[in-house]
Design an enzyme around this catalytic site. Structure first.
Site, PDB file in Angstrom:
ATOM      1  N   ASP A  14       0.816  -1.218   0.000  1.00 46.31           N
ATOM      2  CA  ASP A  14       0.000   0.000   0.000  1.00 46.31           C
ATOM      3  C   ASP A  14       0.848   1.267   0.000  1.00 46.31           C
ATOM      4  O   ASP A  14       0.650   2.169   0.819  1.00 46.31           O
ATOM      5  CB  ASP A  14      -0.937   0.025   1.211  1.00 46.31           C
ATOM      6  CG  ASP A  14      -1.733  -1.247   1.377  1.00 46.31           C
ATOM      7  OD1 ASP A  14      -2.111  -1.835   0.341  1.00 46.31           O
ATOM      8  OD2 ASP A  14      -1.974  -1.662   2.521  1.00 46.31           O
ATOM      9  N   GLU A 182     -11.285   0.606  -3.977  1.00 43.68           N
ATOM     10  CA  GLU A 182     -10.590   1.107  -2.790  1.00 43.68           C
ATOM     11  C   GLU A 182      -9.340   1.868  -3.211  1.00 43.68           C
ATOM     12  O   GLU A 182      -9.108   2.110  -4.392  1.00 43.68           O
ATOM     13  CB  GLU A 182     -10.229  -0.049  -1.856  1.00 43.68           C
ATOM     14  CG  GLU A 182      -9.417  -1.143  -2.517  1.00 43.68           C
ATOM     15  CD  GLU A 182      -9.323  -2.412  -1.673  1.00 43.68           C
ATOM     16  OE1 GLU A 182      -9.955  -2.490  -0.599  1.00 43.68           O
ATOM     17  OE2 GLU A 182      -8.627  -3.349  -2.107  1.00 43.68           O
TER      18      GLU A 182
END
Length: 494
Positions: A14, A182
């Site tokens: 991420d 997302e």
């Protein structure tokens, strides 16, 4: 430019990146580990140094009670008017969506302000021309039978100082209809606003999609060829590519930093290091970004690290990790050795363990241990249910392998006193329809130079463990006090 890939190897999912004053800063997720949110610095977008961590104090992250896989999810780093901001969702924690600030990205960082009214994950922070702050996030249902269901990409205007949303969340755009929209990031380029998201899930279907509109609030139209980047249904050596952040390059171009995995085996099935950070160039056509496929380009040089624990400063190096607590609360340095006092085993949510990320597919990790006063040794961990260890107790060394409730062990007897424990990891054979070639990496467990056990590493990979993290290898004690000297790591891509 030609970039090395992986850019940040080992458990580094991420990623988010920002360019400030000619220098790049990058952060990644850490889940249940502390310190949380490593901060890396680069002047060329190629060579990176970890300069610190955002959450160095337990109260900043609030992960003491989170389940494995919860905790620090998907931070975004941004810079404005001399201040660095990191916004992050701390999942399964009362902290919620938190904004940390610092004037020096090496730290210290603030205690963090919780933003009330942001109930999702993967928050992004952006400002429009007149200074209005926007938090864009992936909405999640928190009640009823739909709890945990993704609600698409949402957005609110926020008051950062007061820590509250100024309006109810609005829906922006949720991609092409693939699952789990997302990881949104919002950018302005010229007079156009771009919204980049991940969709398809963080596994093999992962991809990057993009939309554009006239303002940060939209309306947004999707790229006609979305997803603009994905490795799904290909044999590329880097899979699961997605969760991307856009950044300007030193040569005036554009690139994406994003996560991916390097699966091993004949069918590319097992990724021992978990999700890592990669980079790929981006071109622009008709006002749309077009990323290139992510290419593997390992760094040539071997990495060698040695920690002798001659004084307390050995634990100050920012790459050390502990589980739901800080390394300094787990270990101490006494008379030139690292000492850990055990209270629970590796299957406990709070093991007495300090470790470092495995960053290479070919790696050797070793340590000298004295277990005359306790039980402990060298361990490789994914989570409480998936771990391997070489455990010393007196003159007995036991190799243990735990997989989802199943356990196996092997024993060896050694002379009293200091013993070298060593783990050797290497890729499987490159070809052939053999069990070894179809499996994961090979893991050899040695004590005093003698082989105790050899394992198929497929059972300690991103695909078989429930964790979102990666392999962390380090030192632990389960009973009594165990002391360690000479922790060494050697990794190479050869």
């Amino acid at each position: 430019m030609t970039y090395p890939n992986p850019l940040i190897p080992g458990f580094s999912p991420d990623p988010s990146v920002v360019l400030a004053g000619g220098t790049y800063y990058l952060v990644t997720s850490t889940f249940e580990y502390l310190p949380g949110i490593p901060v890396y610095r680069s002047t060329d977008l190629t060579t990176w140094t970890q300069i610190g961590n955002v959450a160095t104090r337990p109260e900043q992250a609030g992960v003491d009670g989170v389940a494995t896989g919860g905790g620090v999810w998907a931070p975004t780093i941004r810079y404005r008017d001399g201040v660095f901001y990191v916004i992050v969702a701390i999942a399964m924690s009362p902290r919620g969506c938190v904004v940390f600030t610092a004037t020096d990205p090496a730290g210290p960082w603030s205690d963090g302000v919780t933003i009330e009214g942001v109930g999702g994950i993967d928050p992004d922070l952006a400002w429009d021309e007149d200074g209005t702050a926007y938090v864009t996030f992936s909405g999640l249902s928190t009640s009823g039978e739909q709890v945990g269901q993704h609600l698409g990409i949402q957005q609110v205007r926020v008051d950062l100082a007061a820590g509250k949303a100024l309006e109810a969340p609005r829906s922006l755009w949720s991609g092409t209809g693939l699952k789990f929209p997302e990881a949104p990031h919002l950018y302005q380029r010229g007079g156009t606003w771009y919204l980049m998201i991940a969709e398809g899930g963080t596994e093999r279907g992962h991809g990057v999609s993009v939309a554009r509109g006239p303002s940060p609030e939209g309306p947004f139209e999707g790229h006609p060829a979305n997803p603009v980047l994905s490795a799904r249904s290909t044999s590329r050596p880097i899979q699961n590519t997605g969760h991307a952040d856009l950044v300007a390059t030193p040569d005036g171009g554009t690139a994406l930093v994003l996560l991916g995995v390097r699966p091993l085996g004949l069918t590319q099935a097992f990724s021992p290091l978990g999700r890592e950070t990669f980079i790929t160039p981006v071109s622009w056509a008709d006002g749309w970004p077009q990323p290139e496929p992510v290419r593997l380009a390992p760094r040539d040089a071997a990495v060698e690290e040695a920690f002798e624990f001659t004084d307390r400063s050995a634990l100050d190096e920012p790459g050390w990790l502990a589980i739901r607590s800080t390394p300094e609360s787990v270990a101490s340095v006494v008379a030139g050795r690292l000492c850990i006092t055990g209270r629970a085993g590796l299957d406990d949510p709070h093991p007495q363990f300090v470790g470092r990320r495995q960053r290479h597919l070919t790696a050797t990790v070793s340590v000298t241990v004295d277990a005359s006063g306790g039980t402990g040794g060298l361990a490789a961990r994914y989570d409480e249910d998936h771990w391997i260890c070489l455990e010393a107790r007196g003159t007995v060394v036991t190799a243990r392998a735990h997989v989802a409730g199943l356990a196996q062990s092997w024993q060896a007897t050694l002379p009293a006193g200091d013993v070298e424990l060593r783990m050797e990891m290497s890729p499987p054979p490159p070809a052939g329809f053999t069990a070894a070639a179809m499996g994961g990496d090979r893991i050899r467990l040695l004590a005093a130079g003698a082989l105790v056990a050899e394992l198929d590493g497929r059972y300690w990979t991103a695909e078989t463990c429930t964790s979102f993290t990666g392999r962390v290898i380090g030192l632990y004690a389960s009973q009594g006090t165990v002391s360690f000297a000479g922790f060494r790591y050697r990794g190479t891509e050869a």
